[in-house]
Write a protein that holds these residues in place. Structure first.
Motif, PDB file in Angstrom:
ATOM      1  N   ILE A  52      -6.929   2.194   4.251  1.00  0.00           N
ATOM      2  CA  ILE A  52      -5.934   2.267   3.182  1.00  0.00           C
ATOM      3  C   ILE A  52      -6.264   3.403   2.215  1.00  0.00           C
ATOM      4  O   ILE A  52      -5.373   4.155   1.800  1.00  0.00           O
ATOM      5  CB  ILE A  52      -5.835   0.916   2.443  1.00  0.00           C
ATOM      6  CG1 ILE A  52      -5.181  -0.121   3.354  1.00  0.00           C
ATOM      7  CG2 ILE A  52      -5.050   1.045   1.146  1.00  0.00           C
ATOM      8  CD1 ILE A  52      -5.250  -1.534   2.842  1.00  0.00           C
ATOM      9  N   PHE A  82      -3.643   6.563   1.576  1.00  0.00           N
ATOM     10  CA  PHE A  82      -2.948   6.764   0.309  1.00  0.00           C
ATOM     11  C   PHE A  82      -3.613   7.766  -0.634  1.00  0.00           C
ATOM     12  O   PHE A  82      -2.933   8.365  -1.454  1.00  0.00           O
ATOM     13  CB  PHE A  82      -2.776   5.431  -0.418  1.00  0.00           C
ATOM     14  CG  PHE A  82      -1.797   4.525   0.267  1.00  0.00           C
ATOM     15  CD1 PHE A  82      -0.467   4.859   0.345  1.00  0.00           C
ATOM     16  CD2 PHE A  82      -2.220   3.349   0.859  1.00  0.00           C
ATOM     17  CE1 PHE A  82       0.454   4.031   0.976  1.00  0.00           C
ATOM     18  CE2 PHE A  82      -1.319   2.511   1.487  1.00  0.00           C
ATOM     19  CZ  PHE A  82       0.021   2.861   1.541  1.00  0.00           C
ATOM     20  N   ILE A 102      -9.880  -1.562   4.236  1.00  0.00           N
ATOM     21  CA  ILE A 102      -9.841  -0.944   2.908  1.00  0.00           C
ATOM     22  C   ILE A 102     -10.083   0.555   3.019  1.00  0.00           C
ATOM     23  O   ILE A 102      -9.413   1.357   2.356  1.00  0.00           O
ATOM     24  CB  ILE A 102     -10.855  -1.617   1.969  1.00  0.00           C
ATOM     25  CG1 ILE A 102     -10.373  -3.018   1.609  1.00  0.00           C
ATOM     26  CG2 ILE A 102     -11.070  -0.785   0.701  1.00  0.00           C
ATOM     27  CD1 ILE A 102     -11.375  -3.845   0.838  1.00  0.00           C
ATOM     28  N   GLU A 128      -7.727   7.637   9.870  1.00  0.00           N
ATOM     29  CA  GLU A 128      -7.317   6.316   9.396  1.00  0.00           C
ATOM     30  C   GLU A 128      -6.956   5.411  10.565  1.00  0.00           C
ATOM     31  O   GLU A 128      -7.162   4.202  10.504  1.00  0.00           O
ATOM     32  CB  GLU A 128      -6.170   6.420   8.392  1.00  0.00           C
ATOM     33  CG  GLU A 128      -4.919   7.034   8.928  1.00  0.00           C
ATOM     34  CD  GLU A 128      -4.847   8.531   8.768  1.00  0.00           C
ATOM     35  OE1 GLU A 128      -3.846   9.096   9.214  1.00  0.00           O
ATOM     36  OE2 GLU A 128      -5.765   9.157   8.227  1.00  0.00           O
TER      37      GLU A 128
END
Length: 60
Positions: free
Chosen positions: A53, A57, A50, A5
């Motif tokens: 993210i 998560f 995006i 990430e």
């Protein structure tokens, strides 16, 4: 998968900075190809953020 990430976040930052610089040059020169390039870089910035993210998560 740890740290992927961060790679996407850094890629988004780089695309955003380059896109901003290209957009500023396009405004000065009134160049449509440069403006299209900055638009593509904006889309790549959004897509990479995006993706980062989603990795933060939802992917464990």
């Amino acid at each position: 998968m740890e740290g992927i990430e961060i790679i996407f976040m850094v890629a988004g930052l780089v695309f955003g900075i380059i896109g901003t610089l290209v957009a500023k040059q396009a405004r000065k020169k009134s160049s449509y190809p440069m403006l299209y390039t900055s638009g593509v870089l904006a889309v790549l910035t959004l897509a990479s953020l995006i993706t980062a993210i989603i990795f933060v998560f939802f992917v464990k």
